[in-house]
Write a protein that holds these residues in place. Structure first.
Motif, short mmCIF file in Angstrom:
data_model
loop_
_atom_site.label_atom_id
_atom_site.label_comp_id
_atom_site.label_asym_id
_atom_site.label_seq_id
_atom_site.Cartn_x
_atom_site.Cartn_y
_atom_site.Cartn_z
N THR A 1 1.09 -1.31 0.03
CA THR A 1 -0.09 0.12 0.14
C THR A 1 0.73 1.29 -0.07
OG1 THR A 1 -1.60 1.27 1.00
CG2 THR A 1 -0.15 -0.01 2.39
N LYS A 2 0.36 2.17 -0.96
CA LYS A 2 1.33 3.35 -0.86
C LYS A 2 0.76 4.46 0.10
CE LYS A 2 2.57 7.17 -4.08
NZ LYS A 2 2.26 7.72 -5.56
N GLY A 3 -0.31 4.88 0.18
CA GLY A 3 -0.68 6.14 1.27
C GLY A 3 -0.16 7.47 0.41
N PRO A 4 -0.29 8.63 1.30
CA PRO A 4 -0.56 8.55 2.70
C PRO A 4 -2.00 8.79 3.03
CG PRO A 4 -0.18 10.70 1.89
CD PRO A 4 0.24 9.92 0.93
N LEU A 5 -2.35 8.53 4.29
CA LEU A 5 -4.15 8.60 4.65
C LEU A 5 -4.13 9.90 5.04
CD1 LEU A 5 -6.48 6.77 5.36
CD2 LEU A 5 -5.57 6.58 7.48
N PRO A 6 -4.78 10.54 4.47
CA PRO A 6 -5.09 12.11 4.76
C PRO A 6 -6.03 12.31 5.78
CG PRO A 6 -6.52 11.60 2.83
CD PRO A 6 -5.62 10.50 3.17
N ILE A 7 -5.67 11.84 7.22
CA ILE A 7 -6.52 12.09 8.29
C ILE A 7 -5.64 12.31 9.50
CG2 ILE A 7 -8.18 11.05 9.96
CD1 ILE A 7 -8.94 9.16 7.60
N PRO A 8 -5.72 13.43 10.23
CA PRO A 8 -4.84 13.64 11.33
C PRO A 8 -4.95 12.89 12.55
CG PRO A 8 -6.45 15.32 11.14
CD PRO A 8 -6.75 14.62 10.05
N PRO A 9 -4.28 12.75 13.59
CA PRO A 9 -4.45 12.03 14.56
C PRO A 9 -5.59 12.39 15.64
CG PRO A 9 -2.54 13.49 14.98
CD PRO A 9 -3.15 13.66 13.73
N SER A 10 -6.05 11.41 16.26
CA SER A 10 -7.10 11.73 17.30
C SER A 10 -6.46 12.03 18.57
CB SER A 10 -8.11 10.43 17.53
OG SER A 10 -7.30 9.36 18.46
N GLU A 11 -7.27 12.24 19.68
CA GLU A 11 -6.63 12.45 21.06
C GLU A 11 -5.74 11.46 21.65
OE1 GLU A 11 -10.22 15.21 20.76
OE2 GLU A 11 -9.48 13.40 19.78
N GLN A 12 -6.12 10.04 21.07
CA GLN A 12 -5.00 9.09 21.78
C GLN A 12 -4.11 8.87 20.69
OE1 GLN A 12 -7.18 5.42 22.27
NE2 GLN A 12 -8.17 5.25 20.27
N GLY A 13 -4.13 9.42 19.49
CA GLY A 13 -3.18 9.14 18.29
C GLY A 13 -3.74 8.17 17.38
N GLN A 14 -4.01 6.74 17.98
CA GLN A 14 -4.62 5.99 16.74
C GLN A 14 -5.07 4.87 17.77
OE1 GLN A 14 -0.93 5.04 14.97
NE2 GLN A 14 -0.62 3.03 15.99
N PRO A 15 -6.02 4.08 17.22
CA PRO A 15 -6.77 3.06 17.97
C PRO A 15 -5.82 1.95 18.48
CG PRO A 15 -8.02 3.42 15.88
CD PRO A 15 -6.68 4.13 15.84
N PRO A 16 -6.04 1.56 19.63
CA PRO A 16 -5.21 0.22 20.30
C PRO A 16 -5.84 -0.83 19.70
CG PRO A 16 -6.76 1.19 21.81
CD PRO A 16 -6.85 2.04 20.90
N ILE A 17 -4.81 -1.89 19.55
CA ILE A 17 -4.91 -3.25 18.85
C ILE A 17 -5.50 -4.16 19.94
CG2 ILE A 17 -4.04 -4.96 17.52
CD1 ILE A 17 -4.42 -2.37 16.20
N PHE A 18 -6.54 -4.70 19.59
CA PHE A 18 -7.11 -6.26 20.41
C PHE A 18 -6.97 -7.30 19.59
CE2 PHE A 18 -8.90 -2.40 22.34
CZ PHE A 18 -9.15 -2.79 23.71
#
Length: 440
Positions: free
Chosen positions: A200-217
């Motif tokens: 995948t090339k990217g980039p993804l045009p979305i800024p970070p959220s307040e937690q940066g990014q979702p944690p993984i489960f």
């Protein structure tokens, strides 16, 4: 001053909106059409948030995996849609959804989850599973891949998704009217991820959220699943049946985190747990007996299964009466079924085979059938034994089960100092007590 005693974390499994027993939709208190009623999902989410539950969990398999003739579905119509509906109607509770690493592409999934994380102000988590159902593979026009290939792709998928999440760097979102600059393009960079399974090339045009990014489960106790969890997971869903089994699995996961250069405390283990709450144990058992009676054919099948678990044949006896002592002396636990000792214990307490089934002895999670205190006692015993960091709770019927847990069990746990009285922060990472992360 904040209570420094370690406290359990609790997430609510939403299932399909009805509950963990797939025939409780026929009970008088149940609303029969909640499968398509997102307002009900929102109502349950707001109630869980009132009880300070840490997150909602939405399991998923992108296929029809159970017979709907008499039973409700095992999953929501679509976890992303359900999470989005709930996100706009809640403020604190986390939102964890299951999305396959095998039957998704990294850019689409990274975009969906990061956008939802931003609009929810940092409350989203991703339960990353490899998916091993043939029906799902058929839905995507392919065959199931080998375990090695599925987990090889899973590692790359998570890397690629996290890389896309970090491709819009933290300082890139300027939106300065006076200067006329919306974003700093030098901080929005292609990822150019090239793996054996993922490109995948990217980039993804979305800024970070307040937690940066979702944690993984993660969910799944295989060696491959444990390695994946040790490398990436902040939360793991587990289905042990005994404290000893649970404690051993939790220790293995903590060791895996350390082996991957992380802190053992970076992984929160959530033990699956089902319950039926009433004013008395007999009332709770009566409710579960009523559910068993909805399908006589299935009840007969379950009785046969219970008999096999304890080495007895129940044909020709009255399953509504306790077993005679002569039968109980012949009963034996099945060494290959971890639920078997508990089933035999309940039979020896004088309960009939039907009442033993009503105790939930053949369910896929530990089950407590009784009062709110009974439920709280069970959670306390497992937690204080070091068997788990918290619980993924499943009421038999969501319609009254969620309220019973929030209004009756939570206060007991809070009074005992075992459960928090308010959220520790505003993001899911803060709820879990895990570090901020942005990018790989």
């Amino acid at each position: 001053m904040r209570n420094m005693k370690k406290q359990m974390k609790i997430v609510l499994q939403m299932v399909s909106g009805y509950g963990g027993e797939f025939k409780t939709w026929r009970l008088p208190k149940a609303k029969e059409d909640v499968y398509t009623d997102m307002d009900f999902y929102v109502e349950m989410a707001q109630l869980a948030e009132k009880g300070k539950l840490h997150a909602l969990f939405m399991a998923d398999t992108p296929a029809l995996v159970n017979d709907l003739t008499h039973d409700t579905p095992m999953h929501s119509m679509d976890p992303l849609i359900a999470m989005t509906s709930v996100a706009r109607a809640t403020k604190h509770i986390g939102l964890v959804g299951t999305f396959s690493t095998t039957f998704n592409e990294p850019y689409n999934l990274a975009r969906h989850l990061k956008a939802l994380d931003v609009i929810s102000h940092g409350r989203v988590g991703w339960n990353a599973v490899t998916t091993s159902t043939p029906a799902t593979a058929a839905n995507f026009g392919t065959q199931l891949k080998s375990t090695q290939e599925r987990y090889g792709r899973a590692h790359e998928m998570i890397e690629a998704v996290q890389g896309l999440w970090g491709s819009w760097e933290k300082g890139a979102y300027i939106h300065d009217k006076q200067a006329g600059q919306f974003a700093d393009m030098s901080q929005i960079k292609p990822l150019n991820y090239q793996g054996d399974y993922i490109q995948t090339k990217g980039p993804l045009p979305i800024p970070p959220s307040e937690q940066g990014q979702p944690p993984i489960f993660q969910a799944g106790p295989s060696p491959e699943g444990i390695r994946l969890a040790g490398r990436f997971a902040s939360g793991v869903y587990a289905n042990p049946f005994t404290i000893e089994e649970a404690r051993e699995y939790r220790n293995i996961l903590r060791e895996s985190a350390i082996a991957h250069g992380r802190s053992a405390d970076d992984i929160n283990v959530f033990t699956g747990f089902m319950f039926t709450i009433a004013d008395s144990k007999e009332e709770a058992l009566a409710r579960r007996r009523a559910v068993l009676e909805f399908d006589k054919e299935e009840l007969a099948h379950r009785l046969s299964y219970l008999g096999a678990m304890v080495g007895l044949n129940f044909q020709g006896i009255d399953p509504y009466q306790p077993l005679p002592d002569s039968w109980l002396k012949l009963a034996r636990t099945n060494p290959h079924d971890p639920r078997s000792p508990h089933a035999l214990e309940v039979l020896k307490e004088g309960y009939s085979p039907v009442d033993t089934l009503a105790h939930g002895v053949i369910n896929y999670h530990p089950v407590v059938v009784g009062t709110a205190k009974d439920v709280a006692d069970f959670l306390q015993e497992w937690f204080e034994a070091g068997a788990t960091d918290g619980f993924s709770i499943v009421p038999d019927l969501a319609h009254d089960g969620v309220r019973a847990f929030v209004e009756q069990v939570v206060p007991i746990l809070q009074e005992r100092g075992l459960f928090h009285k308010d959220y520790e922060g505003s993001t899911l990472r803060e709820h879990l007590g895990v570090p901020y992360q942005y990018g790989i």
